[in-house]
Design an enzyme around this catalytic site. Structure first.
Site, PDB file in Angstrom:
ATOM      1  NE  ARG A  59      54.819  52.971 -27.906  1.00 41.25           N
ATOM      2  CZ  ARG A  59      55.129  53.027 -29.198  1.00 41.25           C
ATOM      3  NH1 ARG A  59      55.572  54.143 -29.743  1.00 41.25           N
ATOM      4  NH2 ARG A  59      55.044  51.940 -29.945  1.00 41.25           N
ATOM      5  CE  LYS A 200      58.663  50.531 -25.525  1.00 40.70           C
ATOM      6  NZ  LYS A 200      57.826  49.597 -24.847  1.00 40.70           N
ATOM      7  CG  HIS A 220      61.694  46.869 -27.846  1.00 45.53           C
ATOM      8  ND1 HIS A 220      60.724  46.672 -28.795  1.00 45.53           N
ATOM      9  CD2 HIS A 220      61.040  47.146 -26.701  1.00 45.53           C
ATOM     10  CE1 HIS A 220      59.530  46.819 -28.237  1.00 45.53           C
ATOM     11  NE2 HIS A 220      59.701  47.111 -26.973  1.00 45.53           N
ATOM     12  CB  SER A 238      53.928  46.033 -29.497  1.00 43.17           C
ATOM     13  OG  SER A 238      52.880  46.032 -28.574  1.00 43.17           O
ATOM     14  CE  LYS A 242      59.177  43.690 -26.007  1.00 49.04           C
ATOM     15  NZ  LYS A 242      58.113  43.661 -27.031  1.00 49.04           N
ATOM     16  CB  THR A 243      55.556  40.929 -21.019  1.00 53.08           C
ATOM     17  OG1 THR A 243      56.084  42.218 -21.341  1.00 53.08           O
ATOM     18  CG2 THR A 243      55.120  40.915 -19.566  1.00 53.08           C
ATOM     19  CG  ASP A 257      59.361  46.791 -23.021  1.00 56.98           C
ATOM     20  OD1 ASP A 257      59.085  46.049 -23.980  1.00 56.98           O
ATOM     21  OD2 ASP A 257      59.195  48.014 -23.047  1.00 56.98           O
ATOM     22  NE  ARG A 322      50.448  47.272 -22.983  1.00 58.66           N
ATOM     23  CZ  ARG A 322      51.577  46.793 -23.506  1.00 58.66           C
ATOM     24  NH1 ARG A 322      52.463  46.193 -22.741  1.00 58.66           N
ATOM     25  NH2 ARG A 322      51.809  46.891 -24.791  1.00 58.66           N
TER      26      ARG A 322
END
Ligand code: ATP
Ligand code: MN
Length: 535
Positions: A59, A200, A220, A238, A242-243, A257, A322
Site C-alpha cells: 500500500r 483496505k 482490524h 501487519s 492475524k491470518t 483481517d 501474497r
C-alpha cells in the site's frame, strides 16, 4: 452474467465510461483465463493464478485521500493518516479516469461487504485488469444468483492501475492515488496495481460508516470460533499473525483481517483471506498452503527455475508476497462469517525488542492502554543493511485505516469490555532471548500452544507472575511450551541488557501515549508502564 445488460451500459455511461467492452461478473475461472490470454499471469503447478502487481507491491499510505466536503469536514481525523482532497479536483480526476477506461476492455463485479446482513453494503468494482477483478471476487462477499439479478450498487470502486495522475494538475501527491468520496460514494484508485488498496479502501470506508453511523465497532482483527461456540478475535498490525493464527484446524474461521462488533454479533467484512506467502510451508501453515489452488490469486512470487512450483522463500520481488482466496478455501470456514460476542481477545504484537512476554493477561485498564497504543515493531528490510528494529505505535492496531479519531474506537471497545465478560491477552509473536539480532522469533508452534491453552481455560490454572516495568501478568506454565520462555527476562543471558531494553520500550510507550492522555481515564492512565529509576 458476463454480457453487459442495457442497464449496465447505461450505468457505465452515467459514470462517464463509454464504448468499452465490459465483462460483468465473470467467474474466477473466466477471469483467470482472461489474465492468461492477456499474458498478465501464469498458472502454477496447483493451478493458482500468479501475477505481478507492478510498480507497487504494497500500500501507499501517503497517497490515500478523503474528499473534503460537508459530510467529511467535521468528522474525519485529518492529519497524516487522512489527507484532504478537493471535491472539484475529484470530479475532474474521475472524468480523466473514466476517459482513460473508455474504449478499453473492462471488468465489472458486484459484491458485498459485511457478512451480517443488517450492515451489508453493496459495492460495484470496475477494474482495468481481469486479475484485479479476481481479487475483488475472492476477497469480498459473493452475491448469490438471485442477489446478483436484483443488485443495486451503492458504492463504486474504480480501479485503473495503468492511469497515471499529473500531480500538479490533478491535486495528487504523485502519480498514484486512492481517494474516497463519501458523498459521491466512489473510491477512485489509480496508478497502483497493488490489490491491497482495493480491500483496505473498503476497510477505511467501513471504519467510517460503522462507528459513526451505526454504533458498531470496526476492528482490524481476525476471528474464529471454537466447537462450543466461543468466539476469539485477534487484533494486530501487519505481520503480527492475524491470518496465520486464526487458521486453526480445531476452530471455525470467521475471517482473517476485518470485523465488526455489533450488539450481538462479530461479523467479517470480507468473503476471503489475503495471506502472506513469505516462507509459506505445508508443515507450518497447512491450511493456507492448501488454499493456493485453482481460482486463488498469487502476487509477486517466483518459481523454482524451470518449473511452475512456487518458491516461497524467494522474495526477490518483495517480502510482501501474497495469496488471495475465498474464505471457503479454508476447510473449516464458518458460513456466513458471523459469530457471537467474543470470549477472548488477543492483541498480537511482534516485539522485535524481545521485552514483552509470549503471553500475558490484561486488566481492562491495560487492555484499553494497549489498544490505544497499538505497539509493534517492524524489522527493517535486510537489503538496506539495517539491523535495528523500528518501533511503531499504531492506534487501535490499525491507525493507517482509521478515518475517525482513535478515541472513537477506543470508547466503543471500552463499552463492550465493560458490558461483556471478556478475557484480554497480549501475545508477543516477535522476539525472545534477546532483541532482533541476538534473540530469535518465538516458534509459531509455541504461540499456537499458548493461544490454545488460553482458549481452553487451561492457562488460567497456572500461577501468574508479574513482569516489572510493564506490570504484566504472565502464566508460569503452559502445556507444550518450555517453562523458561514464559518470562522474557529469563530468556536473556544479560539481565542488565534486558532491564535497559524494557525501560527503553516503556519510555517509548509513555511518550507515544501523551497524545491520547487527555482522552483517557485514571484506570487507563494507571496502566502505563513504569520506567524504573536507573533508566
Ligand atoms: P496483514 O495485516 O499484513 O495481513 P497478519 O497480521 O495477517 O498481517 P500474518 O499474515 O499472519 O500477519 O503474518 C505472520 C507471519 O509471521 C507469517 O508469515 C508467519 O509464518 C510468521 N510467524 C513466525 N513466527 C510466528 C509466530 N510465533 N506467531 C505468528 N506468526 C509467526
Ligand atoms: Mn492477514
Amino acid at each position: 452474467m458476463s454480457e453487459p445488460t442495457d442497464k449496465g451500459i447505461q450505468w457505465l455511461k452515467s459514470n462517464g465510461i463509454n464504448s468499452s467492452t465490459s465483462y460483468w461478473n465473470l467467474t474466477a475461472h473466466e477471469l483467470t483465463h482472461e489474465t492468461l490470454r492477456l499474458k498478465q499471469g501464469v498458472l502454477t503447478d496447483t493451478k493458482a493464478l500468479a501475477i505481478d502487481t507492478g510498480e507497487f507491491t504494497g500500500r501507499s499510505p501517503k497517497d490515500k485521500f478523503i474528499v473534503l466536503d460537508d459530510k467529511s469536514k467535521d468528522v474525519i481525523w485529518w492529519g497524516d493518516v487522512n489527507f484532504k482532497f478537493d471535491s472539484a479536483k475529484f470530479e475532474a480526476l474521475s472524468k480523466k479516469v473514466a476517459n482513460y477506461l473508455s474504449g478499453k476492455t473492462i471488468y465489472v463485479r458486484d459484491s458485498y461487504a459485511c457478512a451480517d446482513k443488517n450492515y451489508r453494503i453493496s459495492i460495484r468494482v470496475v477494474t482495468e485488469h481481469p486479475w484485479s477483478n479476481l481479487f475483488a471476487n475472492n476477497l469480498f462477499i459473493r452475491p448469490g444468483k438471485d442477489e446478483l439479478a436484483a443488485f443495486m450498487p451503492e458504492w463504486t470502486i474504480i480501479n485503473a492501475p495503468g492511469f497515471h495522475a499529473e500531480p500538479a494538475a490533478d491535486g495528487t501527491r504523485q502519480h498514484n492515488f486512492t481517494i474516497v468520496d463519501l458523498t459521491r460514494k466512489i473510491i477512485l484508485i489509480g496508478g497502483s496495481g497493488y490489490t491491497g488498496e482495493i480491500k483496505k479502501s473498503i476497510f477505511t470506508l467501513l471504519n467510517y460508516i460503522l462507528p459513526h453511523e451505526k454504533g458498531v465497532l470496526s476492528m482490524h482483527c481476525s476471528a474464529n470460533v471454537g466447537k462450543s461456540g466461543d468466539t476469539a478475535i485477534f487484533f494486530g498490525l501487519s505481520g503480527t499473525g492475524k491470518t496465520t493464527l486464526s487458521a486453526d484446524p480445531n476452530r471455525g474461521l470467521i475471517g482473517d483481517d476485518e470485523h465488526g462488533w455489533a450488539d450481538k454479533t462479530i461479523f467479517n467484512f470480507e468473503g476471503g483471506c489475503y495471506a502472506k506467502c513469505v516462507n509459506l510451508s505445508a508443515e507450518k501453515e497447512p491450511e493456507i498452503f492448501k488454499a493456493v489452488r485453482e481460482d486463488a490469486l498469487l502476487e509477486n512470487v517466483r518459481f523454482f527455475p524451470g518449473t511452475k512450483k512456487v518458491n516461497y522463500d524467494d522474495i526477490s520481488v518483495t517480502e510482501n508476497t501474497r495469496v488471495g482466496y475465498p474464505i471457503h478455501f479454508i476447510e473449516n470456514a464458518v458460513v456466513p462469517s458471523v459469530g457471537g460476542i467474543p470470549k477472548n481477545i488477543f492483541f498480537l504484537t511482534c516485539d522485535a525488542f524481545g521485552v514483552l512476554p509470549p503471553i500475558s493477561k490484561l486488566s481492562t485498564g491495560q487492555a484499553m492502554y494497549h489498544f490505544i497504543s497499538g505497539y509493534t515493531a517492524k524489522v527493517a528490510g535486510t537489503e538496506m543493511g539495517i539491523t535495528e528494529p523500528t518501533l511503531t505505535f499504531s492506534a487501535c492496531f490499525g491507525k493507517a485505516f482509521l478515518p475517525l479519531h482513535p478515541t472513537k474506537y477506543a470508547e466503543l471497545l471500552g463499552k463492550k469490555l465493560n458490558e461483556n465478560n471478556v478475557n484480554v491477552w497480549l501475545v508477543n509473536t516477535g522476539w525472545t532471548g534477546g532483541s532482533y539480532g541476538t534473540g530469535s522469533r518465538i516458534k509459531l508452534s509455541y504461540t499456537r500452544a499458548l493461544i490454545t491453552a488460553a482458549l481452553s481455560g487451561e492457562l488460567e490454572k497456572a500461577k501468574f507472575d508479574t513482569l516489572p516495568v510493564f506490570n504484566l501478568s504472565m502464566p508460569s506454565a503452559c502445556p507444550e511450551v518450555p517453562l523458561e520462555i514464559l518470562n522474557p527476562r529469563s530468556t536473556w543471558k544479560d539481565k542488565n541488557a534486558y532491564d535497559a531494553k524494557a525501560n527503553e520500550l516503556a519510555n517509548s510507550f509513555v511518550k507515544n501515549f501523551q497524545q491520547y492522555s487527555s482522552a483517557a481515564n485514571d484506570e487507563i492512565l494507571a496502566s502505563a508502564p513504569k520506567v524504573t529509576e536507573s533508566a
